[in-house]
Design a protein around this motif. Structure first.
Motif, PDB file in Angstrom:
ATOM      1  N   GLU A 205       0.831  -1.205   0.000  1.00 51.97           N
ATOM      2  CA  GLU A 205       0.000   0.000   0.000  1.00 51.97           C
ATOM      3  C   GLU A 205       0.863   1.252   0.000  1.00 51.97           C
ATOM      4  O   GLU A 205       0.590   2.215  -0.724  1.00 51.97           O
ATOM      5  N   ARG A 206       1.921   1.246   0.815  1.00 50.77           N
ATOM      6  CA  ARG A 206       2.808   2.407   0.825  1.00 50.77           C
ATOM      7  C   ARG A 206       3.594   2.493  -0.484  1.00 50.77           C
ATOM      8  O   ARG A 206       3.930   3.588  -0.929  1.00 50.77           O
ATOM      9  N   MET A 207       3.843   1.360  -1.108  1.00 50.92           N
ATOM     10  CA  MET A 207       4.506   1.391  -2.409  1.00 50.92           C
ATOM     11  C   MET A 207       3.572   1.991  -3.456  1.00 50.92           C
ATOM     12  O   MET A 207       4.009   2.734  -4.348  1.00 50.92           O
ATOM     13  N   ASP A 208       2.274   1.684  -3.368  1.00 50.63           N
ATOM     14  CA  ASP A 208       1.303   2.327  -4.258  1.00 50.63           C
ATOM     15  C   ASP A 208       1.324   3.842  -4.079  1.00 50.63           C
ATOM     16  O   ASP A 208       1.232   4.604  -5.051  1.00 50.63           O
ATOM     17  N   PHE A 209       1.438   4.282  -2.830  1.00 56.33           N
ATOM     18  CA  PHE A 209       1.514   5.716  -2.557  1.00 56.33           C
ATOM     19  C   PHE A 209       2.735   6.323  -3.245  1.00 56.33           C
ATOM     20  O   PHE A 209       2.665   7.408  -3.832  1.00 56.33           O
ATOM     21  N   LEU A 210       3.872   5.640  -3.186  1.00 59.29           N
ATOM     22  CA  LEU A 210       5.080   6.141  -3.843  1.00 59.29           C
ATOM     23  C   LEU A 210       4.922   6.129  -5.361  1.00 59.29           C
ATOM     24  O   LEU A 210       5.434   7.023  -6.047  1.00 59.29           O
ATOM     25  N   ARG A 211       4.227   5.151  -5.891  1.00 56.99           N
ATOM     26  CA  ARG A 211       3.976   5.142  -7.336  1.00 56.99           C
ATOM     27  C   ARG A 211       3.148   6.352  -7.744  1.00 56.99           C
ATOM     28  O   ARG A 211       3.376   6.955  -8.795  1.00 56.99           O
ATOM     29  N   LEU A 212       2.164   6.701  -6.914  1.00 54.89           N
ATOM     30  CA  LEU A 212       1.370   7.900  -7.194  1.00 54.89           C
ATOM     31  C   LEU A 212       2.244   9.153  -7.147  1.00 54.89           C
ATOM     32  O   LEU A 212       2.153  10.018  -8.020  1.00 54.89           O
ATOM     33  N   ALA A 213       3.087   9.257  -6.126  1.00 58.17           N
ATOM     34  CA  ALA A 213       3.956  10.425  -5.995  1.00 58.17           C
ATOM     35  C   ALA A 213       4.935  10.505  -7.162  1.00 58.17           C
ATOM     36  O   ALA A 213       5.203  11.591  -7.699  1.00 58.17           O
ATOM     37  N   HIS A 214       5.468   9.370  -7.565  1.00 50.26           N
ATOM     38  CA  HIS A 214       6.399   9.323  -8.697  1.00 50.26           C
ATOM     39  C   HIS A 214       5.697   9.757  -9.981  1.00 50.26           C
ATOM     40  O   HIS A 214       6.267  10.508 -10.791  1.00 50.26           O
ATOM     41  N   ALA A 215       4.450   9.311 -10.156  1.00 43.81           N
ATOM     42  CA  ALA A 215       3.707   9.691 -11.355  1.00 43.81           C
ATOM     43  C   ALA A 215       3.442  11.197 -11.382  1.00 43.81           C
ATOM     44  O   ALA A 215       3.575  11.838 -12.431  1.00 43.81           O
ATOM     45  N   LYS A 216       3.076  11.781 -10.230  1.00 42.86           N
ATOM     46  CA  LYS A 216       2.881  13.228 -10.180  1.00 42.86           C
ATOM     47  C   LYS A 216       4.152  13.958 -10.578  1.00 42.86           C
ATOM     48  O   LYS A 216       4.120  14.976 -11.271  1.00 42.86           O
ATOM     49  N   GLY A 217       5.277  13.421 -10.122  1.00 45.36           N
ATOM     50  CA  GLY A 217       6.549  14.052 -10.434  1.00 45.36           C
ATOM     51  C   GLY A 217       6.855  14.094 -11.914  1.00 45.36           C
ATOM     52  O   GLY A 217       7.606  14.956 -12.377  1.00 45.36           O
TER      53      GLY A 217
ATOM     54  N   TYR B 279      -0.798  16.144  12.601  1.00 43.33           N
ATOM     55  CA  TYR B 279       0.570  15.898  13.071  1.00 43.33           C
ATOM     56  C   TYR B 279       0.821  14.398  13.232  1.00 43.33           C
ATOM     57  O   TYR B 279       1.837  13.870  12.777  1.00 43.33           O
ATOM     58  N   SER B 280      -0.107  13.717  13.875  1.00 46.30           N
ATOM     59  CA  SER B 280       0.075  12.287  14.156  1.00 46.30           C
ATOM     60  C   SER B 280       0.021  11.447  12.882  1.00 46.30           C
ATOM     61  O   SER B 280       0.453  10.292  12.872  1.00 46.30           O
ATOM     62  N   ARG B 281      -0.511  12.028  11.796  1.00 42.88           N
ATOM     63  CA  ARG B 281      -0.602  11.318  10.519  1.00 42.88           C
ATOM     64  C   ARG B 281       0.375  11.891   9.490  1.00 42.88           C
ATOM     65  O   ARG B 281       0.212  11.644   8.292  1.00 42.88           O
ATOM     66  N   ARG B 282       1.365  12.616   9.943  1.00 42.22           N
ATOM     67  CA  ARG B 282       2.264  13.303   9.015  1.00 42.22           C
ATOM     68  C   ARG B 282       2.865  12.352   7.985  1.00 42.22           C
ATOM     69  O   ARG B 282       3.020  12.697   6.823  1.00 42.22           O
ATOM     70  N   PHE B 283       3.215  11.152   8.409  1.00 40.72           N
ATOM     71  CA  PHE B 283       3.806  10.173   7.502  1.00 40.72           C
ATOM     72  C   PHE B 283       2.841   9.028   7.206  1.00 40.72           C
ATOM     73  O   PHE B 283       3.258   7.947   6.794  1.00 40.72           O
ATOM     74  N   SER B 284       1.561   9.245   7.439  1.00 41.82           N
ATOM     75  CA  SER B 284       0.554   8.226   7.123  1.00 41.82           C
ATOM     76  C   SER B 284      -0.003   8.458   5.725  1.00 41.82           C
ATOM     77  O   SER B 284      -0.054   9.587   5.235  1.00 41.82           O
ATOM     78  N   ILE B 285      -0.426   7.391   5.088  1.00 43.08           N
ATOM     79  CA  ILE B 285      -1.049   7.495   3.771  1.00 43.08           C
ATOM     80  C   ILE B 285      -2.450   8.050   3.918  1.00 43.08           C
ATOM     81  O   ILE B 285      -3.203   7.650   4.808  1.00 43.08           O
ATOM     82  N   ARG B 286      -2.808   8.978   3.064  1.00 41.86           N
ATOM     83  CA  ARG B 286      -4.198   9.437   2.977  1.00 41.86           C
ATOM     84  C   ARG B 286      -4.812   8.811   1.722  1.00 41.86           C
ATOM     85  O   ARG B 286      -4.404   9.108   0.600  1.00 41.86           O
TER      86      ARG B 286
ATOM     87  N   PHE C 168      -3.445   7.759 -26.354  1.00 42.42           N
ATOM     88  CA  PHE C 168      -3.248   8.185 -24.968  1.00 42.42           C
ATOM     89  C   PHE C 168      -3.128   6.997 -24.024  1.00 42.42           C
ATOM     90  O   PHE C 168      -3.727   5.927 -24.252  1.00 42.42           O
ATOM     91  N   GLU C 169      -2.389   7.211 -22.951  1.00 40.82           N
ATOM     92  CA  GLU C 169      -2.352   6.307 -21.812  1.00 40.82           C
ATOM     93  C   GLU C 169      -2.339   7.142 -20.540  1.00 40.82           C
ATOM     94  O   GLU C 169      -1.796   8.256 -20.525  1.00 40.82           O
ATOM     95  N   ILE C 170      -2.958   6.625 -19.484  1.00 44.54           N
ATOM     96  CA  ILE C 170      -2.952   7.289 -18.179  1.00 44.54           C
ATOM     97  C   ILE C 170      -2.296   6.350 -17.181  1.00 44.54           C
ATOM     98  O   ILE C 170      -2.640   5.170 -17.098  1.00 44.54           O
ATOM     99  N   GLU C 171      -1.358   6.880 -16.425  1.00 39.87           N
ATOM    100  CA  GLU C 171      -0.602   6.080 -15.466  1.00 39.87           C
ATOM    101  C   GLU C 171      -1.373   5.982 -14.156  1.00 39.87           C
ATOM    102  O   GLU C 171      -1.581   6.986 -13.473  1.00 39.87           O
ATOM    103  N   ILE C 172      -1.805   4.769 -13.821  1.00 42.14           N
ATOM    104  CA  ILE C 172      -2.566   4.526 -12.601  1.00 42.14           C
ATOM    105  C   ILE C 172      -1.787   3.544 -11.738  1.00 42.14           C
ATOM    106  O   ILE C 172      -1.558   2.401 -12.140  1.00 42.14           O
ATOM    107  N   LEU C 173      -1.347   3.995 -10.578  1.00 36.84           N
ATOM    108  CA  LEU C 173      -0.610   3.157  -9.630  1.00 36.84           C
ATOM    109  C   LEU C 173       0.567   2.450 -10.299  1.00 36.84           C
ATOM    110  O   LEU C 173       0.821   1.254 -10.084  1.00 36.84           O
ATOM    111  N   GLY C 174       1.281   3.181 -11.141  1.00 36.52           N
ATOM    112  CA  GLY C 174       2.481   2.646 -11.760  1.00 36.52           C
ATOM    113  C   GLY C 174       2.255   1.883 -13.044  1.00 36.52           C
ATOM    114  O   GLY C 174       3.217   1.421 -13.669  1.00 36.52           O
TER     115      GLY C 174
END
Length: 857
Positions: free
Chosen positions: A97-109, A403-410, A829-835
């Motif tokens: 799940e956290r890897m999916d979050f990083l894939r999303l962040a990487h795609a935004k980048g 604050y308590s969720r600063r490093f939690s996935i939303r 076209f292609e859209i990148e979804i979760l990597g």
């Protein structure tokens, strides 16, 4: 000390000094910063000094990228070193799940031009050998991360501002703020009074107190934040000697910790669950260069995880524990911009990531003050994004949660519980009894979807389709086949009255105002021809107009309305907020249902599409619009809260024979996708022109000289560079969420460019210390890359989307180069979804009722 200046900046932390510098750089040299003690006497001096470009909001990420790029320029101008260490950094994922979050962040980048890279735990360990890679499943490398000297950087801003002509007055507390009838501010200090056209609240830990001087309770709270410094570590020294470089920064989601090298040791900080506010009601004025008592027991759970994940640190001696207060807004983003209801009173506070965001905040605010527009899409930081419901206690609860969720996935379907419910309609208990899953819509509890009776009304949070999928689909199908009802109290509602009302609205809006009893849809532009509003306007009677818009933008829009009100008092604007609530009934049986509730003819001939009428519904006085956001036959019914239960009961009883269903906001948003309807602050934002936003049919260039007309005319004549489009996506078990990159394979033409917003990076290294992929400092200042023949390239980005249940397709809206916007061909076209890149194609016509026959009846 001067007695008159153009602007006074209150607060001498990194943000105040950045604002001062950027104002001076923009040409305002008759300006003054006033600080109660010394520079960096609040949070800046004890900050960990880290910086990065990544942010959940891509628009904030752009300003963070600017901040990082600024530091070298700042050193050159000021002659003051920032002690910049551009090490790069990794985020570590311990679950898929956290890897999916990083894939999303990487795609935004990708479309931001960032050089992030998904890497293995072993590759991360090569750059940070203190970690045990067996605890992780993957990581993301970002070359533009590092750290600096907080004090040196703050003084670099201050020195650069002074060189440009700005004044700085230290050891002089502001004790009072008053305003003369002509709008001039009196900044009363311990050393005397300064008159200023503008006041900027950069008070940091004291921003709340400065706000109270002008009658504003800003949603800001300081939290205790701890990090520790280790003794020198032989492993660190050996790594530096062997590779010739520093260790990188590391963020560990599981441990809720961040680390980086500090001299010959390690700095380790945490955002612990057992967090603690500091001075939750009043900030003492005598607090200064001092720290709070450390409490290692409070952060022990995070340290235990951290020491398992980073065994190289576990045996290091602790040299010092830093515990100091930092300010936060309820959502963790800064509070920036003009305060609605006040003249020339500005905020730049709650900037907890001051060394990542301070430069961007200063640039945006100075643009806003000097040019009338921030020059960027800063909605994620705009002080107007919070309503009156963001009280002291609300802020306390929400900041703790953030604050308590600063490093939690939303997760995209996750609703956070703190400080709820804040606002409710009279139907709240009824909706809960109907098994509604409730969501927070600008502080208001709003039904999202309805769980079957006997099941728990709860979202299972996920990046993939979740437990609501089937039930939202049932709600959509029930509306499309018969009739449904939903609450729409979360719309913004205004009334504009007076002899100058029509001229006022014609000046603000791009469309013509309707005749009495009729409705129009209209965008609103700023002076630069960019979209700042999208409204439904009904001409309700003589000198009276009703307006509906986005609830989240109420204070944002009131600020604009007030700015342009005639000085002669001929126009009055009233914001209803929760004193007006409503329902939408929609579907093929909605007309016959409404007829059962009223004593007037509401047939198609008598009550046409886009008509407005004041009529008793179920015995209650109501206003009714013949329009719905579902794009189907339907009506919006508005009433005072005292009548809402009566009207709802009447609707449900009359609709029983048609099998009426309650439907929630997720069904409504699914149906709007089938009609290619845009949403405010996703598709329509202040970075887009009206023709880019495909709002052409609502722009009446010939009607009058409305605000933004000249800029809109230039856009129309030159042709928009971008176009909003709707795409059908070949998705699997996950739909777009927003901010995904859109790829295209173009042939025979150069359609545009992709610009990198930051100017330098840092290499990463393999186990031998050899540089591998990633930009270096010598490469890439604002690199611009063309899109060439036959090449797959990122050409645009998704703004929103989801599954359209009635047509059975996954849909997305987004922006692509205008030359591609009408190409409905396959394979383009292609859209990148979760990597994973999924095929997509543009659909120019809506998939549901493309000719609009259903909604017109």
């Amino acid at each position: 000390m001067k007695s008159h200046v153009k602007a006074v900046v209150i607060g001498g932390g990194v943000v105040g000094c950045s604002v001062l510098y950027h104002l001076a750089k923009a040409g305002w040299t008759d300006i003054m910063l006033i600080e109660r003690a010394e520079l960096t006497s609040g949070s800046s001096w004890h900050a960990a000094g880290g910086f990065h470009t990544l942010n959940g909001d891509p628009n904030v990420a752009k300003l963070q990228a600017y901040t990082v790029q600024l530091y070298k320029e700042l050193e050159e101008i000021s002659g003051q070193s920032c002690s910049l260490h551009l090490t790069g950094g990794v985020m570590l994922a311990d679950t898929q799940e956290r890897m999916d979050f990083l894939r999303l962040a990487h795609a935004k980048g990708r479309y931001l031009g960032m050089d992030t890279e998904l890497i293995t735990p072993s590759e991360a360990k090569a750059m940070f050998p203190l970690m045990d890679e067996s605890h992780f499943v993957g990581a993301m490398w970002d070359p533009v991360e590092g750290h600096l000297d907080p004090s040196g950087t703050t003084h670099a801003y201050a020195k650069a501002a002074r060189k440009l002509g700005a004044d700085i007055v230290l050891r002089n507390r502001v004790v009072e703020l008053t305003q003369d009838p002509d709008g001039t501010w009196n900044v009363v200090t311990e050393q005397g009074t300064v008159k200023a056209e503008h006041v900027v609240n950069c008070g940091g830990l004291w921003a709340r107190e400065v706000g109270r001087m002008v009658g504003v309770e800003l949603p800001v709270l300081a939290m205790e934040h701890m990090y520790l410094l280790t003794e020198p570590m032989p492993e660190v020294e050996a790594f530096n000697k062997e590779t010739g470089r520093e260790m990188i920064g590391v963020l560990d989601f599981k441990g809720e910790i961040y680390t980086r090298q500090e001299r010959n040791g390690i700095l380790l900080g945490t955002y612990e669950k057992a967090c603690k506010p500091w001075s939750p009601v009043n900030t003492p004025w005598n607090f200064g260069h001092e720290l709070l008592q450390p409490d290692l027991d409070r952060i022990a759970p995070s340290l235990e995880v951290g020491f398992r994940h980073f065994p190289g640190i576990a045996n290091a001696g602790i040299k010092q524990v830093i515990n100091g207060p930092f300010t936060f807004a309820p959502d963790g983003n800064p509070l920036v911009g003009p305060v609605q209801g006040l003249t020339n009173f500005w905020c730049a506070c709650a900037v907890m990531a001051g060394f990542s965001q301070g430069g961007g905040v200063g640039l945006a605010l100075s643009n806003w003050m000097v040019n009338g527009d921030p020059g960027f899409d800063v909605w994620g930081m705009d002080v107007a994004r919070f309503g009156e419901w963001a009280t002291l206690r609300y802020t306390n609860a929400k900041v703790r949660e953030n604050y308590s969720r600063r490093f939690s996935i939303r997760f995209p379907n996750e609703e956070l519980p703190a400080a709820r419910p804040a606002q409710t309609t009279p139907l709240y208990d009824t909706m809960v009894a109907e098994n509604a899953v409730m969501g927070d819509s600008w502080g208001l509890e709003t039904p999202l979807w309805f769980a079957p009776k006997g099941t728990e009304p709860k979202d299972i949070v996920s990046f993939h389709r979740s437990n609501d999928f089937e039930h939202v689909g049932n709600e959509v199908r029930a509306v499309r086949e018969s009739v449904g009802v939903t609450e729409i109290a979360n719309f913004a509602k205004y009334e504009v009255t007076g002899p100058g009302a029509e001229d006022f609205l014609n000046r603000l809006m791009t469309n013509r105002m309707p005749k009495t009893g009729r409705i129009v849809l209209t965008p609103m532009l700023n002076e630069f021809g960019k979209l700042i509003g999208d409204f439904t306007i009904a001409h309700a009677g003589d000198e009276r107009f009703m307006i509906w818009g986005s609830s989240a933008a109420q204070k944002y829009h009131m600020r604009w309305f007030e700015k342009h009100l005639p000085k002669d008092g001929s126009v009055r604007v009233h914001r209803f907020d929760m004193t007006l609530v409503g329902f939408s009934i929609a579907g093929p049986n909605s007309q016959v249902l409404l007829q059962k509730l009223v004593d007037e003819d509401v047939s198609t001939k008598a009550f046409r599409f886009m008509d407005f009428r004041e009529i008793a519904v179920g015995g209650a006085p109501c206003m009714v619009n013949r329009i719905t956001y579902t794009g189907d036959l339907g009506y919006e019914i508005w009433m005072q809260p005292a009548y809402q239960r009566l009207v709802y009961k009447a609707i449900k009883e009359a609709g029983e024979e048609f099998g009426i269903v309650d439907f929630g906001m997720r069904a409504l948003l699914s149906m709007r996708l089938e009609k290619n309807f845009p949403t405010w602050f996703r598709e329509l934002r202040p970075i887009y022109g009206p023709f880019e936003g495909s709002m052409d049919r609502f722009i009446r260039m010939e009607k009058n000289d409305f605000i933004g007309r000249e800029a809109a005319a230039r856009e129309q004549q030159a042709g928009p560079k971008l176009r909003r489009v709707s795409l059908v996506v070949d998705a699997l078990d996950a739909d777009v969420m927003g901010d995904e990159p859109i790829w295209a394979r173009v042939n025979g033409q150069d359609y545009g460019t992709v610009e990198k917003p930051h100017g330098y990076g840092a290499p990463r290294f393999d186990t031998s210390g050899k540089a591998v992929r990633g930009s270096t400092a010598a490469e890439g200042a604002s690199a611009v890359r063309g899109i060439h023949d036959g090449e797959w390239s990122v050409v645009g980005w998704v703004t929103s989307g989801g599954y359209a249940h009635h047509v059975g397709r996954s849909l997305a809206q987004g922006y692509v180069p205008a030359a591609l916007a009408a190409n409905e061909g396959e394979g383009l076209f292609e859209i990148e979804i979760l990597g994973h890149r999924r095929p997509a194609r543009i659909n120019v016509e809506p998939l549901f009722d493309p000719k609009g026959e259903r909604m017109r009846g």
